[in-house]
Design a protein around this motif. Structure first.
Motif, PDB file in Angstrom:
ATOM      1  N   ALA A  12     -32.779   0.570 -39.912  1.00 40.92           N
ATOM      2  CA  ALA A  12     -32.709   2.008 -39.623  1.00 40.92           C
ATOM      3  C   ALA A  12     -33.826   2.738 -40.349  1.00 40.92           C
ATOM      4  O   ALA A  12     -33.619   3.537 -41.264  1.00 40.92           O
ATOM      5  N   THR A  13     -35.045   2.442 -39.925  1.00 36.69           N
ATOM      6  CA  THR A  13     -36.247   3.052 -40.483  1.00 36.69           C
ATOM      7  C   THR A  13     -37.145   3.462 -39.330  1.00 36.69           C
ATOM      8  O   THR A  13     -36.972   3.015 -38.186  1.00 36.69           O
ATOM      9  N   VAL A  14     -38.131   4.295 -39.635  1.00 41.56           N
ATOM     10  CA  VAL A  14     -39.098   4.686 -38.607  1.00 41.56           C
ATOM     11  C   VAL A  14     -39.816   3.453 -38.073  1.00 41.56           C
ATOM     12  O   VAL A  14     -40.051   3.317 -36.866  1.00 41.56           O
ATOM     13  N   GLU A  15     -40.131   2.512 -38.956  1.00 45.47           N
ATOM     14  CA  GLU A  15     -40.802   1.285 -38.528  1.00 45.47           C
ATOM     15  C   GLU A  15     -39.916   0.459 -37.603  1.00 45.47           C
ATOM     16  O   GLU A  15     -40.398  -0.117 -36.608  1.00 45.47           O
ATOM     17  N   GLY A  16     -38.613   0.399 -37.928  1.00 44.69           N
ATOM     18  CA  GLY A  16     -37.681  -0.331 -37.076  1.00 44.69           C
ATOM     19  C   GLY A  16     -37.593   0.281 -35.696  1.00 44.69           C
ATOM     20  O   GLY A  16     -37.545  -0.432 -34.681  1.00 44.69           O
ATOM     21  N   LEU A  17     -37.575   1.609 -35.632  1.00 43.46           N
ATOM     22  CA  LEU A  17     -37.543   2.300 -34.341  1.00 43.46           C
ATOM     23  C   LEU A  17     -38.832   2.073 -33.562  1.00 43.46           C
ATOM     24  O   LEU A  17     -38.811   1.769 -32.360  1.00 43.46           O
ATOM     25  N   LYS A  18     -39.961   2.227 -34.231  1.00 44.03           N
ATOM     26  CA  LYS A  18     -41.243   2.086 -33.534  1.00 44.03           C
ATOM     27  C   LYS A  18     -41.464   0.666 -33.010  1.00 44.03           C
ATOM     28  O   LYS A  18     -42.152   0.466 -31.997  1.00 44.03           O
ATOM     29  N   ALA A  19     -40.871  -0.319 -33.673  1.00 45.25           N
ATOM     30  CA  ALA A  19     -40.948  -1.687 -33.160  1.00 45.25           C
ATOM     31  C   ALA A  19     -40.237  -1.797 -31.814  1.00 45.25           C
ATOM     32  O   ALA A  19     -40.665  -2.547 -30.933  1.00 45.25           O
TER      33      ALA A  19
END
Length: 292
Positions: A201-208
């Motif tokens: 649940a991070t911006v990086e996780g979403l952008k992936a």
């Protein structure tokens, strides 16, 4: 800017040990639904529960909840399909939604399809111990085809739930096969804390996730975070053009002093509006997703 679809995930399987405000009974769910609608949510996602919080996956339970919700609010209805399944009963998980679709006044507006199978162990980083090591949320491809075809037959919009990139690719397969129609509605199901199966649940996780969302498909995407603080990502999600599915069913929000669902929705709406986006009403969502 397009309007922002906000879904309230009000109870899931959460108990009250971390947030005492989790609604369980049909009356509590209906009252919560009306309150989150007043604060700006357009969709209600819920699990029927017993008075002591156990899952209650029966047609009668969902019929009672939906009837009470619709007596109090115009919020759109998105019930669960159920939970753990095995080979013998996996396809039967759609039966309650199909029966509701044929019951006057109880047809769900949207229903979820988790487009893959997930291990649901719990990992405690402090003790380095793993529990629920054999728990599997099973969604065979055969079952997914069945779910999608049945929802199309009864004119209930699928919400494609993606835990990882492979799930997204399988959802796109269903769209390419024309079993799920555009515009697609896709939930990126982030996981955090002791749940390690999904993207974090991070911006990086979403952008992936977003990196594998094709530009040539008409898809409205939304995000939730099981076990994590999705509220902290509100500004980013709004500015990226997405939507949100948030509630104390997924996470107790100690950072916000363990709020009620309506308090959480209220604070989320404030952040969304600060980005310049306006909240979608149920009628707006019907138009955006072409609900029947």
């Amino acid at each position: 800017m397009k309007k922002f679809i906000l879904e309230g995930r009000i109870n899931e399987y959460a108990m009250r040990d971390q947030n005492r405000h989790v609604p369980w009974t049909s009356d509590e769910i209906a009252e919560t639904a009306a309150r989150i609608r007043d604060e700006g949510a357009a969709i209600l996602h819920f699990h029927a529960r017993t008075v002591d919080g156990k899952p209650l996956n029966t047609f009668e339970a969902y019929e009672e909840v939906i009837t009470k919700v619709r007596a109090k609010s115009d919020i759109l209805i998105l019930p669960t399909l159920g939970f753990i399944s095995n080979d013998s009963d996996a396809k039967a998980r759609i039966d309650t939604v199909v029966k509701l679709a044929g019951t006057p006044g109880c047809k769900p507006d949207i229903a979820p399809i988790d487009t893959g199978t997930a291990n649901l162990e719990i990992y405690d980083r402090n003790t380095k111990q793993v529990s629920f090591v054999e728990r599997v949320y099973q969604n065979t491809t055969d079952s997914l085809l069945h779910y999608a075809r049945e929802l199309k037959r009864v004119n209930v919009k699928p919400k494609m739930v993606s835990w990882s990139v492979g799930f997204t690719r399988r959802a796109l397969m269903l769209m390419e096969m024309a079993i799920i129609d555009e515009p697609g509605y896709m939930l990126f199901h982030l996981t955090d804390g002791q749940v390690i199966t999904g993207h974090p649940a991070t911006v990086e996780g979403l952008k992936a996730h977003l990196a594998f969302l094709p530009a040539d498909r008409n898809i409205e995407w939304t995000v939730n975070a099981l076990g994590g603080n999705l509220f902290a990502m509100t500004d980013t999600i709004a500015r990226l053009g997405g939507h949100m599915a948030i509630g104390i069913g997924d996470y107790p929000y100690p950072e916000l002093s363990h709020p009620t669902n309506e308090e959480l929705i209220r604070e989320t709406v404030k952040v969304i509006k600060a980005t310049g986006r306006e909240m979608a009403t149920p009628d707006d969502v019907r138009e955006m997703l072409r609900l029947s």
